[in-house]
Design an enzyme around this catalytic site. Structure first.
Site, PDB file in Angstrom:
ATOM      1  N   HIS A  70       0.833  -1.208   0.000  1.00 41.19           N
ATOM      2  CA  HIS A  70       0.000   0.000   0.000  1.00 41.19           C
ATOM      3  C   HIS A  70       0.865   1.255   0.000  1.00 41.19           C
ATOM      4  CE1 HIS A  70       1.069  -0.334   4.254  1.00 41.19           C
ATOM      5  NE2 HIS A  70       0.816   0.964   4.350  1.00 41.19           N
ATOM      6  N   ASP A  75       0.483   5.195   1.922  1.00 40.59           N
ATOM      7  CA  ASP A  75      -0.297   5.720   3.045  1.00 40.59           C
ATOM      8  C   ASP A  75      -1.209   6.877   2.621  1.00 40.59           C
ATOM      9  OD1 ASP A  75       1.119   3.963   4.637  1.00 40.59           O
ATOM     10  OD2 ASP A  75       2.482   5.486   5.425  1.00 40.59           O
ATOM     11  N   HIS A  97       4.639   0.124  -0.017  1.00 39.56           N
ATOM     12  CA  HIS A  97       5.373  -0.615   1.014  1.00 39.56           C
ATOM     13  C   HIS A  97       4.473  -1.643   1.676  1.00 39.56           C
ATOM     14  CE1 HIS A  97       3.641   2.895   3.194  1.00 39.56           C
ATOM     15  NE2 HIS A  97       3.527   2.057   4.217  1.00 39.56           N
ATOM     16  N   ARG A 145       5.323   6.786  14.041  1.00 36.67           N
ATOM     17  CA  ARG A 145       5.382   7.257  12.654  1.00 36.67           C
ATOM     18  C   ARG A 145       4.855   8.684  12.534  1.00 36.67           C
ATOM     19  NH1 ARG A 145       1.308   4.979   8.410  1.00 36.67           N
ATOM     20  NH2 ARG A 145       0.160   6.520   9.610  1.00 36.67           N
TER      21      ARG A 145
HETATM   22  O1  LIG Z   1       4.891  -2.088  10.028  1.00 38.04           O
HETATM   23  C1  LIG Z   1       5.593  -1.683   9.089  1.00 38.04           C
HETATM   24  O2  LIG Z   1       6.736  -2.037   8.929  1.00 38.04           O
HETATM   25  C2  LIG Z   1       5.029  -0.728   8.089  1.00 38.04           C
HETATM   26  C3  LIG Z   1       3.876  -0.018   8.648  1.00 38.04           C
HETATM   27  C4  LIG Z   1       3.272   0.932   7.671  1.00 38.04           C
HETATM   28  O3  LIG Z   1       2.610   0.545   6.749  1.00 38.04           O
HETATM   29  C5  LIG Z   1       3.495   2.368   7.856  1.00 38.04           C
HETATM   30  O4  LIG Z   1       4.230   2.780   8.766  1.00 38.04           O
HETATM   31  O5  LIG Z   1       2.944   3.136   7.076  1.00 38.04           O
HETATM   32 FE   LIG Z   2       1.928   2.228   5.582  1.00 39.85          FE
END
Ligand SMILES: O=C(O)CCC(=O)C(=O)O
Ligand SMILES: [Fe+2]
Length: 412
Positions: A215, A217, A362, A376
């Protein structure tokens, strides 16, 4: 002679012993306090940073009720935002950033660079601008062994977002920081049991789940995030890697004829969550839908990037469903099945990854057991646009051959 008592600030190591803090929080967690205890390493990081969990963890802002509210949230908040990407100000040679680093290592030909020997907390504005340019070019940059507080991560995100980060409604967040620093933590989800099942999923996927997880974000937003910074403070010893794929390189895998077909088209992008519809109360839950270009131009590099992802791109304007399904399936496969345009990252505790959400897809690899926790921050970027005069990365860098429609590895 008696030793002289010297008053000193508590050493960093005083936070290494978190047993008293943990016992105190465990007591609170036993009551109906909305406190789920994070892993020890995370608690240590929070203790150093002065993050108070005693009033609950994670923090959940109130969830918007209607799809109309979510659609409006960013439009009203941002108006017609103009975004100046810090990468546009950077010295092309990145001398301040590279000169301060011990090592700068490209991880693959087309995507990913690791910087060794720098602390993100210490970067000057000039170095931050050069970092933005590097992320714009390489799509993702990694830094291990970071002593990074959530506050410093948030501040860096605000800088990279030219003043604005995503203040996400509804998802789990670090408390006390005014929003905008979300958790990547399966155990901290509201539906804890489902998350745990997912966390412990170690069997091979059934075939219909082959592409599960890829996906980009927040693509349903009018100004989707650009620079996106995930700092993992706790990771399992084995498993839970994250993979990214380059949209610049995915685009360059297409033939000139295919590029011409999709240049300038618009896709339809849906949100991850669903909401009630004010105008159709009986109609069930609905996604937010937004139209964006399928191929977008990056404002710093000027390069074209494929901007589709299997989780959220649901159609192409002007094409009927069968046609857009066929085109999108092909584009998703280019992205997901081309290992030469991907990077797979094995985390160690205290690692930061900063990627460009404008030029990547990702996915996490759901092959782990045990604690995994990260914070994040998503820096908002420009409204996605397609500039017909822009060029592809291979054209700009004059990369020979295989990406440019000749002898492509995916032509089986
Ligand atoms: O858990 C992860 O490594 C990726 C998580 C994710 O999709 C994000 O941080 O946008
Ligand atoms: Fe993500």
């Amino acid at each position: 002679m008696a030793p002289i008592a010297v008053e000193t600030a508590p050493a960093q190591s005083s936070f290494e012993d978190i047993s008293a803090l943990k016992a105190q929080l465990q007591e609170i967690a036993k009551t109906d306090s909305g406190l789920i205890l994070p892993p020890d390493n995370t608690l240590r990081r929070y203790a150093r940073a002065g993050i108070d969990l005693s009033k609950g963890y994670p923090f959940f802002p109130p969830k918007p009720e209607f799809v109309q509210d979510v659609t409006k949230i960013r439009e009203e908040a941002r108006g017609d935002r103009t975004y100046v990407d810090p990468g546009t100000r950077a010295d092309k040679e990145k001398k301040a950033l590279f000169g301060a680093a011990k090592e700068v290592n490209d991880l693959t030909t087309h995507i990913g660079t690791e910087i060794v020997g720098l602390q993100l907390e210490d970067l000057t504005d000039q170095q931050k601008d050069e970092l933005a340019l590097l992320v714009a070019e390489r799509s993702i940059v990694f830094f291990r062994d970071q002593q990074l507080t959530p506050q410093a991560q948030q501040a860096l995100g605000v800088y990279l977002g030219d003043g604005e980060i995503e203040r996400h409604p509804q998802v789990a967040q670090v408390p006390g920081l005014g929003g905008g620093i979300t958790l990547i933590w399966a155990d901290g989800r509201k539906d804890n049991s489902a998350a745990r099942t997912q966390r412990n999923f170690r069997r091979p996927y059934p075939s219909e789940k082959l592409s599960f997880g890829w996906h980009t974000d927040l693509v349903h937003e009018p100004y989707p995030p650009g620079y996106t910074h995930l700092h993992q403070d706790t990771v399992p010893r084995v498993g839970g890697d994250t993979l990214w794929a380059s949209g610049y390189a995915a685009y360059d895998k297409l033939s000139p004829a295919f590029k011409k077909l999709i240049d300038g088209l618009n896709g339809v992008y849906k949100s991850a969550h669903q909401y009630k519809d004010e105008n159709d109360p009986e109609g069930g839950l609905k996604y937010v839908l937004r139209v964006h270009p399928l191929v977008r131009t990056h404002p710093v590099t000027g390069w074209k990037s494929l901007w589709v992802n299997r989780s959220h791109t649901v159609g192409i304007e002007g094409f009927d469903k069968a046609e857009s399904d066929a085109l999108l399936e092909y584009l998703h496969n280019i992205f997901e099945r081309s290992t030469d345009i991907q990077v797979r990252w094995k985390w160690t505790p205290g690692t930061s990854a900063i990627w460009d959400n404008r030029t990547t897809i990702h996915t996490v690899s759901f092959d782990y057991e045990g604690e995994r926790h990260g914070t994040r921050v998503s820096s908002l970027a420009e409204k996605p646009y397609y500039d017909p005069k822009s060029v592809s990365r291979a054209e700009a860098l004059q990369i020979d051959g295989f990406l440019n429609g000749q002898d492509l590895p995916h032509r089986y």
